[in-house]
Design an enzyme around this catalytic site. Structure first.
Site, PDB file in Angstrom:
ATOM      1  N   LYS A 100      -9.519   2.097  14.161  1.00 23.78           N
ATOM      2  CA  LYS A 100     -10.584   3.427  13.125  1.00 23.78           C
ATOM      3  C   LYS A 100     -10.609   3.894  12.113  1.00 23.78           C
ATOM      4  O   LYS A 100     -10.009   4.365  11.370  1.00 23.78           O
ATOM      5  CB  LYS A 100     -10.923   4.163  14.259  1.00 23.78           C
ATOM      6  CG  LYS A 100     -12.370   4.509  14.354  1.00 23.78           C
ATOM      7  CD  LYS A 100     -12.035   6.397  14.389  1.00 23.78           C
ATOM      8  CE  LYS A 100     -12.004   6.973  12.747  1.00 23.78           C
ATOM      9  NZ  LYS A 100     -12.843   7.481  12.498  1.00 23.78           N
ATOM     10  N   GLU A 117       2.198   8.250   9.634  1.00 25.66           N
ATOM     11  CA  GLU A 117       2.254   8.444   8.123  1.00 25.66           C
ATOM     12  C   GLU A 117       1.049   9.747   7.808  1.00 25.66           C
ATOM     13  O   GLU A 117       0.145   9.338   7.573  1.00 25.66           O
ATOM     14  CB  GLU A 117       1.909   7.011   7.429  1.00 25.66           C
ATOM     15  CG  GLU A 117       2.681   5.703   7.890  1.00 25.66           C
ATOM     16  CD  GLU A 117       2.664   4.944   6.976  1.00 25.66           C
ATOM     17  OE1 GLU A 117       1.889   4.371   6.612  1.00 25.66           O
ATOM     18  OE2 GLU A 117       3.869   3.535   7.419  1.00 25.66           O
ATOM     19  N   CYS A 125      -1.437  10.498  -1.102  1.00 29.54           N
ATOM     20  CA  CYS A 125      -0.406  10.834  -0.274  1.00 29.54           C
ATOM     21  C   CYS A 125       1.035  11.362  -0.414  1.00 29.54           C
ATOM     22  O   CYS A 125       2.251  12.697  -1.056  1.00 29.54           O
ATOM     23  CB  CYS A 125       0.242  10.443   1.282  1.00 29.54           C
ATOM     24  SG  CYS A 125       0.254   9.158   0.888  1.00 29.54           S
ATOM     25  N   GLU A 137      -0.299  20.852   1.139  1.00 31.66           N
ATOM     26  CA  GLU A 137      -1.487  20.611   0.498  1.00 31.66           C
ATOM     27  C   GLU A 137      -1.931  20.244   0.363  1.00 31.66           C
ATOM     28  O   GLU A 137      -3.444  20.716   0.882  1.00 31.66           O
ATOM     29  CB  GLU A 137      -1.304  19.087   1.796  1.00 31.66           C
ATOM     30  CG  GLU A 137      -1.581  17.233   0.823  1.00 31.66           C
ATOM     31  CD  GLU A 137      -1.465  16.450   1.566  1.00 31.66           C
ATOM     32  OE1 GLU A 137      -2.172  16.243   3.004  1.00 31.66           O
ATOM     33  OE2 GLU A 137      -1.149  14.982   1.245  1.00 31.66           O
TER      34      GLU A 137
HETATM   35  P1  NAP Z   1      -7.207  13.443   9.126  1.00 28.63           P
HETATM   36  O1  NAP Z   1      -8.460  14.003   8.824  1.00 28.63           O
HETATM   37  O2  NAP Z   1      -5.972  13.438   9.308  1.00 28.63           O
HETATM   38  O3  NAP Z   1      -8.079  11.638   9.522  1.00 28.63           O
HETATM   39  C1  NAP Z   1      -7.946  10.347   9.375  1.00 28.63           C
HETATM   40  C2  NAP Z   1      -8.217   9.741  10.476  1.00 28.63           C
HETATM   41  O4  NAP Z   1      -7.885  10.254  11.728  1.00 28.63           O
HETATM   42  C3  NAP Z   1      -9.710   9.304  10.375  1.00 28.63           C
HETATM   43  O5  NAP Z   1      -9.812   8.134  10.640  1.00 28.63           O
HETATM   44  C4  NAP Z   1     -10.532  10.557  11.376  1.00 28.63           C
HETATM   45  O6  NAP Z   1     -11.403  10.452  11.375  1.00 28.63           O
HETATM   46  C5  NAP Z   1      -9.619  10.285  11.885  1.00 28.63           C
HETATM   47  N1  NAP Z   1      -9.067  11.069  13.635  1.00 28.63           N
HETATM   48  C6  NAP Z   1      -9.180  12.699  13.019  1.00 28.63           C
HETATM   49  N2  NAP Z   1      -9.395  13.483  14.015  1.00 28.63           N
HETATM   50  C7  NAP Z   1      -8.979  12.565  14.754  1.00 28.63           C
HETATM   51  C8  NAP Z   1      -9.487  12.890  16.384  1.00 28.63           C
HETATM   52  N3  NAP Z   1      -9.060  13.916  16.736  1.00 28.63           N
HETATM   53  N4  NAP Z   1      -8.053  11.477  17.565  1.00 28.63           N
HETATM   54  C9  NAP Z   1      -7.903  10.038  16.263  1.00 28.63           C
HETATM   55  N5  NAP Z   1      -8.089  10.200  14.640  1.00 28.63           N
HETATM   56  C10 NAP Z   1      -8.782  11.352  14.093  1.00 28.63           C
HETATM   57  O7  NAP Z   1      -7.423  12.556   7.317  1.00 28.63           O
HETATM   58  P2  NAP Z   1      -7.558  12.713   6.288  1.00 28.63           P
HETATM   59  O8  NAP Z   1      -8.203  13.810   5.786  1.00 28.63           O
HETATM   60  O9  NAP Z   1      -8.979  10.988   6.327  1.00 28.63           O
HETATM   61  O10 NAP Z   1      -6.413  11.804   4.681  1.00 28.63           O
HETATM   62  C11 NAP Z   1      -6.386  12.950   4.650  1.00 28.63           C
HETATM   63  C12 NAP Z   1      -4.714  13.301   4.655  1.00 28.63           C
HETATM   64  O11 NAP Z   1      -4.065  11.566   4.857  1.00 28.63           O
HETATM   65  C13 NAP Z   1      -3.968  13.819   3.669  1.00 28.63           C
HETATM   66  O12 NAP Z   1      -2.850  14.182   4.571  1.00 28.63           O
HETATM   67  C14 NAP Z   1      -2.517  12.791   2.858  1.00 28.63           C
HETATM   68  O13 NAP Z   1      -1.641  13.314   2.630  1.00 28.63           O
HETATM   69  C15 NAP Z   1      -2.335  11.775   4.431  1.00 28.63           C
HETATM   70  N6  NAP Z   1      -2.064  10.608   4.009  1.00 28.63           N
HETATM   71  C16 NAP Z   1      -1.095  10.434   3.868  1.00 28.63           C
HETATM   72  C17 NAP Z   1      -0.706   8.650   3.633  1.00 28.63           C
HETATM   73  C18 NAP Z   1       0.846   8.484   4.140  1.00 28.63           C
HETATM   74  O14 NAP Z   1       1.064   7.314   3.727  1.00 28.63           O
HETATM   75  N7  NAP Z   1       2.453   9.258   4.190  1.00 28.63           N
HETATM   76  C19 NAP Z   1      -1.177   8.027   3.180  1.00 28.63           C
HETATM   77  C20 NAP Z   1      -2.660   8.709   2.318  1.00 28.63           C
HETATM   78  C21 NAP Z   1      -2.737  10.116   3.118  1.00 28.63           C
HETATM   79  P3  NAP Z   1     -12.550  11.399  10.703  1.00 28.63           P
HETATM   80  O15 NAP Z   1     -12.867  10.355   9.847  1.00 28.63           O
HETATM   81  O16 NAP Z   1     -14.064   9.941  11.557  1.00 28.63           O
HETATM   82  O17 NAP Z   1     -12.547  11.984  10.474  1.00 28.63           O
END
Ligand code: NAP
Ligand code: MG
Length: 487
Positions: A181, A256, A289, A384
């Site tokens: 997804k 992650e 990230c 963050e």
């Molecule tokens: P997010 O809001 O947590 O979303 C990540 C994914 O989860 C998206 O596909 C989102 O779908 C999905 N999602 C949302 N609600 C969900 C639920 N209830 N159940 C299952 N999946 C759900 O994060 P983001 O804003 O897209 O990404 C930024 C974050 O990712 C930052 O905190 C960044 O640091 C972190 N990150 C970490 C790494 C690493 O390797 N450690 C790498 C890159 C990014 P939708 O888009 O439809 O909401």
């Protein structure tokens, strides 16, 4: 042209799910925009719980045959996927840039080649995966990595296809089937990947892509009893939600998550190198990230460091990510821009000083920002931002540097700039982080463990660690006794 195809940067992209080797439409759609100019890129299938369930069912049905496929054949197919990625590299690069606004030149030269490498690396690693048999009082022990079953892989928008394939490739190599997804703000390249994988000969149902909103279909995926692994990259709040949802079936998780990583600059560092490393933290408009967003600089060089940093940052050209000269593109979404500006304005209200930036620019752009006069326990130092916003604090000596570096709830990465190898050894030994860089940044090798400590994640992926996560590890103990003569 089918109503389900949209053309993005000249490339046709199917906007439907990919389930069981077929395109599946949703009754509803959501609109995907480009961060470059806000234009509409397409109406994307807005998945339902039933469609998520159908994708898991397809992955379950395809699992026994895929798990029984020889390692050599799985590896061959993954290399064929990599070939397909390389053939369509330009398509993937232009579509990804239109969709998430990251630099086209980095998609062309760094990211999409890495996507292909993800498949090649895990294909090759699979063929080497081995643990020597060992003996217990004459009994042999044999360790095997058995396929586990359908995996749900959920990924964010900041590096969509790179982060997706860093999970898809090892999951498939391990003999598992996948439901991917992608994020709602960058759904397009996952659809192209489904096409590439099918053309490469991946059997139907082995890789499925469900589009939609996490808040609407997430639970149907993560609480599904037939799912054997969940790997998630994204934010801490979503991770907590997913962990609770997965707990119903004790489904193993790899998480992650975010970071608030430090860059420690010691007085004995090559200051130009340290400044280059600091300015590099604006890459991808700060939506990385691993970004070292907290600059911790030894007092005696702080003024000189800041002067050179401001000079260097002024050279960054902000603008259209398709332009070769651009160093800093747009942020992903108006909501993200609001969030970034909210952090900055609250910090300034609390007494921070914007040495550079501190404001929005026209369109979906945020001026690269450096904030000083920030307290260690303040929101801007602890949370963050995920935008081009850095803070600068000073320290007196090594102990204070380490204390400040470790004093957040995160532990994803840390970077140390020093000219003294002994100091590097001492300091890196004390840092809490999944990855530590000394006098460099973002050097990544798929053989290395990757992940975060504390709230930056649970578990490690990369090399054998990926297979440890995606497989059911088994130890088979065989006695020397009891054999009938089959001669
Ligand atoms: P997010 O809001 O947590 O979303 C990540 C994914 O989860 C998206 O596909 C989102 O779908 C999905 N999602 C949302 N609600 C969900 C639920 N209830 N159940 C299952 N999946 C759900 O994060 P983001 O804003 O897209 O990404 C930024 C974050 O990712 C930052 O905190 C960044 O640091 C972190 N990150 C970490 C790494 C690493 O390797 N450690 C790498 C890159 C990014 P939708 O888009 O439809 O909401
Ligand atoms: Mg988009």
């Amino acid at each position: 042209m089918s109503e389900h195809l949209t053309t993005v940067a000249g490339v046709a992209v199917d906007t439907r799910h990919w389930i069981g080797g077929e395109r599946v439409a949703s009754a509803a759609t959501f609109t995907d925009h480009s961060p470059i100019d806000g234009s509409v890129l397409g109406e994307i299938a807005r998945g339902t719980a039933a469609e998520a369930g159908a994708a898991v069912a397809a992955a379950k049905a395809a699992f026994p045959a895929w798990a029984a496929t020889s390692r050599e054949e799985r590896a061959r197919l993954l290399h064929a996927v990599a070939d397909g990625v390389e053939r369509r590299l330009e398509d993937l690069a232009v579509v990804e840039t239109a969709d998430n606004g990251a630099l086209l030149r980095s998609h062309r030269r760094g990211v999409m080649p890495r996507v292909a490498h993800n498949f090649r690396f895990f294909a090759d690693w699979l063929l080497k995966l081995d643990h020597a048999d060992f003996d217990t009082r004459g009994h042999s022990n044999h360790v095997s990595w058995d396929p586990a079953g359908p995996c749900v892989l959920i990924t964010p928008w900041n590096a969509p296809l790179m982060l997706a394939t860093w999970k898809v490739a090892p999951a498939l190599a391990a003999g598992n089937t996948v439901v991917l997804k992608p994020a709602e703000w960058s759904p397009l390249t996952a659809s192209l990947l489904a096409e590439i994988a099918a053309e490469a000969g991946l059997p139907a149902g082995v890789l499925n892509v469900v589009q939609g909103l996490g808040s609407e279909i997430g639970d149907a995926l993560t609480s599904h009893p037939d799912v054997r692994r969940i790997s998630f990259t994204g934010s801490v709040p979503t991770a907590k939600h997913i962990a609770a949802s997965a707990a119903a079936n004790l489904t193993p998780l790899s998480l992650e998550l975010g970071g608030k990583s430090p860059l420690l600059v010691f007085a004995d560092a090559d200051l130009d190198l340290a400044v280059d490393l600091a300015v590099e933290q604006y890459d991808n408009a700060g939506q990385v990230c691993l970004a070292a967003t907290r600059l911790l600089v030894e007092e005696s060089v702080a003024e000189e460091f800041t002067r050179r940093f401001v000079e260097k940052a002024a050279l960054l050209k902000q603008g259209d990510p398709r332009d070769e000269a651009t160093g800093l593109g747009p942020n992903i979404h108006p909501r993200q821009l609001e969030k970034i500006d909210g952090f900055v304005q609250r910090a300034v209200a609390a007494g921070a000083r914007a040495v550079i930036g501190g404001h929005r620019r026209d369109g979906q752009y945020y001026a690269p920002t450096l904030l000083t006069d920030v307290a260690q326990d303040s929101e801007i130092v602890q949370e963050e931002v995920f935008g081009p916003v850095l803070t600068l604090q000073t320290f007196g000596g090594e102990d204070e540097a380490v204390r400040l570096a470790n004093d957040t709830r995160f532990g994803l990465a840390a970077t140390v700039a020093t000219g003294d190898p002994e100091r590097a050894r001492r300091v890196t030994g004390h840092l809490v982080a999944g990855t530590v860089w000394v006098n460099c940044f973002f050097v990544r090798d798929l053989r290395a463990p990757f992940g975060g400590s504390r709230h930056s994640g649970v578990g490690r992926e990369g090399g054998t660690w990926s297979f440890d996560f995606y497989c059911d590890l088994k130890n088979t103990v065989t006695s020397p006794k009891g054999w009938k003569d089959h001669g």
